[in-house]
Motif scaffolding. Structure first.
Motif, PDB file in Angstrom:
ATOM      1  N   PRO A   4      44.965  45.634  41.090  1.00 16.46           N
ATOM      2  CA  PRO A   4      44.175  44.636  40.369  1.00 16.46           C
ATOM      3  C   PRO A   4      43.449  45.253  39.177  1.00 16.46           C
ATOM      4  O   PRO A   4      43.284  46.465  39.066  1.00 16.46           O
ATOM      5  CB  PRO A   4      43.182  44.144  41.430  1.00 16.46           C
ATOM      6  N   LEU A   5      43.011  44.373  38.280  1.00 18.69           N
ATOM      7  CA  LEU A   5      42.211  44.742  37.130  1.00 18.69           C
ATOM      8  C   LEU A   5      40.815  44.153  37.316  1.00 18.69           C
ATOM      9  O   LEU A   5      40.614  43.258  38.135  1.00 18.69           O
ATOM     10  CB  LEU A   5      42.839  44.192  35.850  1.00 18.69           C
ATOM     11  N   HIS A   6      39.846  44.643  36.554  1.00 18.18           N
ATOM     12  CA  HIS A   6      38.515  44.057  36.649  1.00 18.18           C
ATOM     13  C   HIS A   6      37.845  44.012  35.288  1.00 18.18           C
ATOM     14  O   HIS A   6      38.160  44.811  34.397  1.00 18.18           O
ATOM     15  CB  HIS A   6      37.633  44.826  37.640  1.00 18.18           C
ATOM     16  N   THR A   7      36.934  43.052  35.142  1.00 21.93           N
ATOM     17  CA  THR A   7      36.132  42.907  33.934  1.00 21.93           C
ATOM     18  C   THR A   7      34.667  42.812  34.344  1.00 21.93           C
ATOM     19  O   THR A   7      34.309  41.998  35.203  1.00 21.93           O
ATOM     20  CB  THR A   7      36.536  41.643  33.151  1.00 21.93           C
ATOM     21  N   LEU A  19      40.679  42.630  48.361  1.00 19.34           N
ATOM     22  CA  LEU A  19      41.795  43.330  48.989  1.00 19.34           C
ATOM     23  C   LEU A  19      43.093  42.696  48.507  1.00 19.34           C
ATOM     24  O   LEU A  19      43.377  41.536  48.791  1.00 19.34           O
ATOM     25  CB  LEU A  19      41.712  43.257  50.521  1.00 19.34           C
ATOM     26  N   VAL A  20      43.861  43.459  47.747  1.00 23.62           N
ATOM     27  CA  VAL A  20      45.126  42.962  47.196  1.00 23.62           C
ATOM     28  C   VAL A  20      46.270  43.696  47.865  1.00 23.62           C
ATOM     29  O   VAL A  20      46.322  44.924  47.862  1.00 23.62           O
ATOM     30  CB  VAL A  20      45.173  43.179  45.668  1.00 23.62           C
ATOM     31  N   SER A  21      47.181  42.937  48.461  1.00 23.49           N
ATOM     32  CA  SER A  21      48.351  43.500  49.147  1.00 23.49           C
ATOM     33  C   SER A  21      49.607  42.865  48.561  1.00 23.49           C
ATOM     34  O   SER A  21      49.520  41.930  47.755  1.00 23.49           O
ATOM     35  CB  SER A  21      48.257  43.234  50.650  1.00 23.49           C
ATOM     36  N   PRO A  22      50.804  43.323  48.946  1.00 29.11           N
ATOM     37  CA  PRO A  22      52.033  42.736  48.382  1.00 29.11           C
ATOM     38  C   PRO A  22      52.205  41.251  48.665  1.00 29.11           C
ATOM     39  O   PRO A  22      52.950  40.574  47.948  1.00 29.11           O
ATOM     40  CB  PRO A  22      53.139  43.559  49.052  1.00 29.11           C
ATOM     41  N   ASP A  23      51.520  40.714  49.688  1.00 23.41           N
ATOM     42  CA  ASP A  23      51.749  39.313  50.028  1.00 23.41           C
ATOM     43  C   ASP A  23      50.499  38.431  49.992  1.00 23.41           C
ATOM     44  O   ASP A  23      50.570  37.253  50.335  1.00 23.41           O
ATOM     45  CB  ASP A  23      52.407  39.200  51.412  1.00 23.41           C
ATOM     46  N   SER A  24      49.354  38.977  49.571  1.00 15.49           N
ATOM     47  CA  SER A  24      48.159  38.133  49.516  1.00 15.49           C
ATOM     48  C   SER A  24      47.074  38.751  48.638  1.00 15.49           C
ATOM     49  O   SER A  24      47.082  39.947  48.356  1.00 15.49           O
ATOM     50  CB  SER A  24      47.600  37.880  50.924  1.00 15.49           C
ATOM     51  N   ILE A  25      46.142  37.889  48.216  1.00 11.58           N
ATOM     52  CA  ILE A  25      44.957  38.286  47.467  1.00 11.58           C
ATOM     53  C   ILE A  25      43.760  37.781  48.263  1.00 11.58           C
ATOM     54  O   ILE A  25      43.647  36.578  48.523  1.00 11.58           O
ATOM     55  CB  ILE A  25      44.951  37.667  46.061  1.00 11.58           C
ATOM     56  N   LYS A  26      42.869  38.693  48.651  1.00 14.79           N
ATOM     57  CA  LYS A  26      41.707  38.318  49.447  1.00 14.79           C
ATOM     58  C   LYS A  26      40.433  38.768  48.733  1.00 14.79           C
ATOM     59  O   LYS A  26      40.384  39.833  48.143  1.00 14.79           O
ATOM     60  CB  LYS A  26      41.786  38.949  50.839  1.00 14.79           C
ATOM     61  N   PHE A  27      39.396  37.941  48.826  1.00 18.08           N
ATOM     62  CA  PHE A  27      38.101  38.293  48.252  1.00 18.08           C
ATOM     63  C   PHE A  27      37.056  37.321  48.789  1.00 18.08           C
ATOM     64  O   PHE A  27      37.377  36.280  49.380  1.00 18.08           O
ATOM     65  CB  PHE A  27      38.143  38.209  46.721  1.00 18.08           C
ATOM     66  N   SER A  28      35.788  37.683  48.583  1.00 13.93           N
ATOM     67  CA  SER A  28      34.685  36.811  48.987  1.00 13.93           C
ATOM     68  C   SER A  28      33.801  36.507  47.789  1.00 13.93           C
ATOM     69  O   SER A  28      33.541  37.382  46.962  1.00 13.93           O
ATOM     70  CB  SER A  28      33.848  37.483  50.081  1.00 13.93           C
ATOM     71  N   ILE A  29      33.363  35.267  47.692  1.00  9.91           N
ATOM     72  CA  ILE A  29      32.449  34.814  46.657  1.00  9.91           C
ATOM     73  C   ILE A  29      31.180  34.334  47.337  1.00  9.91           C
ATOM     74  O   ILE A  29      31.218  33.385  48.131  1.00  9.91           O
ATOM     75  CB  ILE A  29      33.058  33.690  45.807  1.00  9.91           C
ATOM     76  N   ASP A  30      30.077  35.021  47.065  1.00  6.94           N
ATOM     77  CA  ASP A  30      28.790  34.694  47.698  1.00  6.94           C
ATOM     78  C   ASP A  30      28.929  34.607  49.213  1.00  6.94           C
ATOM     79  O   ASP A  30      28.356  33.720  49.865  1.00  6.94           O
ATOM     80  CB  ASP A  30      28.227  33.383  47.138  1.00  6.94           C
ATOM     81  N   VAL A 116      49.864  39.931  38.773  1.00  6.82           N
ATOM     82  CA  VAL A 116      48.772  40.830  38.391  1.00  6.82           C
ATOM     83  C   VAL A 116      47.488  40.000  38.428  1.00  6.82           C
ATOM     84  O   VAL A 116      47.416  38.930  37.828  1.00  6.82           O
ATOM     85  CB  VAL A 116      48.975  41.410  36.984  1.00  6.82           C
ATOM     86  N   VAL A 117      46.472  40.484  39.152  1.00  8.32           N
ATOM     87  CA  VAL A 117      45.229  39.735  39.283  1.00  8.32           C
ATOM     88  C   VAL A 117      44.094  40.512  38.625  1.00  8.32           C
ATOM     89  O   VAL A 117      44.003  41.729  38.736  1.00  8.32           O
ATOM     90  CB  VAL A 117      44.914  39.431  40.772  1.00  8.32           C
ATOM     91  N   ARG A 118      43.261  39.775  37.892  1.00  7.08           N
ATOM     92  CA  ARG A 118      42.075  40.358  37.256  1.00  7.08           C
ATOM     93  C   ARG A 118      40.839  39.628  37.757  1.00  7.08           C
ATOM     94  O   ARG A 118      40.771  38.406  37.752  1.00  7.08           O
ATOM     95  CB  ARG A 118      42.156  40.223  35.727  1.00  7.08           C
ATOM     96  N   PHE A 119      39.837  40.400  38.223  1.00  6.08           N
ATOM     97  CA  PHE A 119      38.616  39.825  38.751  1.00  6.08           C
ATOM     98  C   PHE A 119      37.451  40.018  37.787  1.00  6.08           C
ATOM     99  O   PHE A 119      37.317  41.067  37.154  1.00  6.08           O
ATOM    100  CB  PHE A 119      38.242  40.483  40.090  1.00  6.08           C
ATOM    101  N   ASN A 120      36.585  39.007  37.713  1.00  2.10           N
ATOM    102  CA  ASN A 120      35.302  39.139  37.044  1.00  2.10           C
ATOM    103  C   ASN A 120      34.282  39.633  38.065  1.00  2.10           C
ATOM    104  O   ASN A 120      34.220  39.118  39.194  1.00  2.10           O
ATOM    105  CB  ASN A 120      34.842  37.788  36.479  1.00  2.10           C
TER     106      ASN A 120
END
Length: 243
Positions: A4-7, A19-30, A116-120
């Motif tokens: 992943p990328l980040h800004t 957590l980025v894997s070949p078959d999923s994108i996981k994250f928590s917001i608040d 390709v995923v980029r997170f703020n």
């Protein structure tokens, strides 16, 4: 899936547990966990809307996660990211939609393994985000354009051959500035004059699509402009043909 990328930017939420894997994108917001897998991607970009060059914005809302494919927004697809977000209206400006980042999927098969995923993320949350060691992308239009150029396909007219009664134009699919060998990519074409043998074609195993043009009803010396693009992203490259 690529790393992943980040800004780093000023956002009104806390991003953790990426957590980025070949078959999923996981994250928590608040503190609320979100998961994006192949099924969810397919739901937001169904077969009927599939195209090359998908640029999905991720929004966390009180109703759940929303993915919005910027490439499919007619009239807005070529806006810069900040201007595009302002066009979301009050849902975005009020904070009801929290811009988590982007998922860029190069091809119409929408395979998450190619994404390709980029997170703020806020500076103060970065060390607890799960993004340590990932590439940082500056919060500028130029930087975002560079990312799109690296990870989303483009096109290049590579040949224009005049035959006895028509012109053969060959177009090459590109990725990261180099030709890609990929069969079945849909390339669309339009012309401001003359006649084309088809409105769209598909690349062969070398990533090349071929079109035929004739100057029907045009006078000798007149010029026609042929413009090429993908289904939801037009006018990527062009060529002028003199009859």
């Amino acid at each position: 899936m690529k790393n992943p990328l980040h800004t780093i930017c000023d956002i009104p939420f806390t991003l953790t547990e990426v957590l980025v894997s070949p078959d999923s994108i996981k994250f928590s917001i608040d503190g609320v966990a979100h998961v994006i897998d192949q099924k969810i991607l397919n739901d937001f970009v169904p077969d009927s809307a599939a195209s090359e060059k998908n640029n999905l914005y991720m929004f966390a809302t009180e109703w759940g996660l929303l993915l919005k494919n910027k490439t499919m927004d007619t009239g807005l697809s070529k806006y810069g990211g900040k201007l595009y977000l302002r066009e979301m209206g009050w849902l975005y400006t009020s904070g009801a939609m929290k811009n988590v980042g982007q998922i860029q999927i190069p091809f119409s098969d929408r395979k998450i393994e190619n994404a390709v995923v980029r997170f703020n993320v806020r500076e103060e949350d970065f060390h607890n985000s799960g993004l340590l060691g990932t590439e940082r992308i500056e919060n500028t239009s130029e930087a975002y354009d560079d990312v799109a150029g690296r990870f989303l396909p483009s096109l290049k007219v590579i040949e224009s051959l005049h035959q006895s009664d028509h012109v053969v134009v060959r177009v090459q699919a590109m990725l990261g500035g180099v030709p890609i060998q990929r069969e079945g990519m849909r390339i669309e074409v339009k012309s401001d004059a003359g006649y084309l043998n088809r409105r769209y074609g598909f690349t062969n195993h070398d990533g090349i699509a071929e079109f035929k043009f004739t100057g029907m009803l045009m006078d000798k010396g007149e010029v026609a402009t042929l413009k090429f693009g993908y289904r939801h992203y037009s006018n990527i490259d062009s060529v002028s043909v003199t009859v």
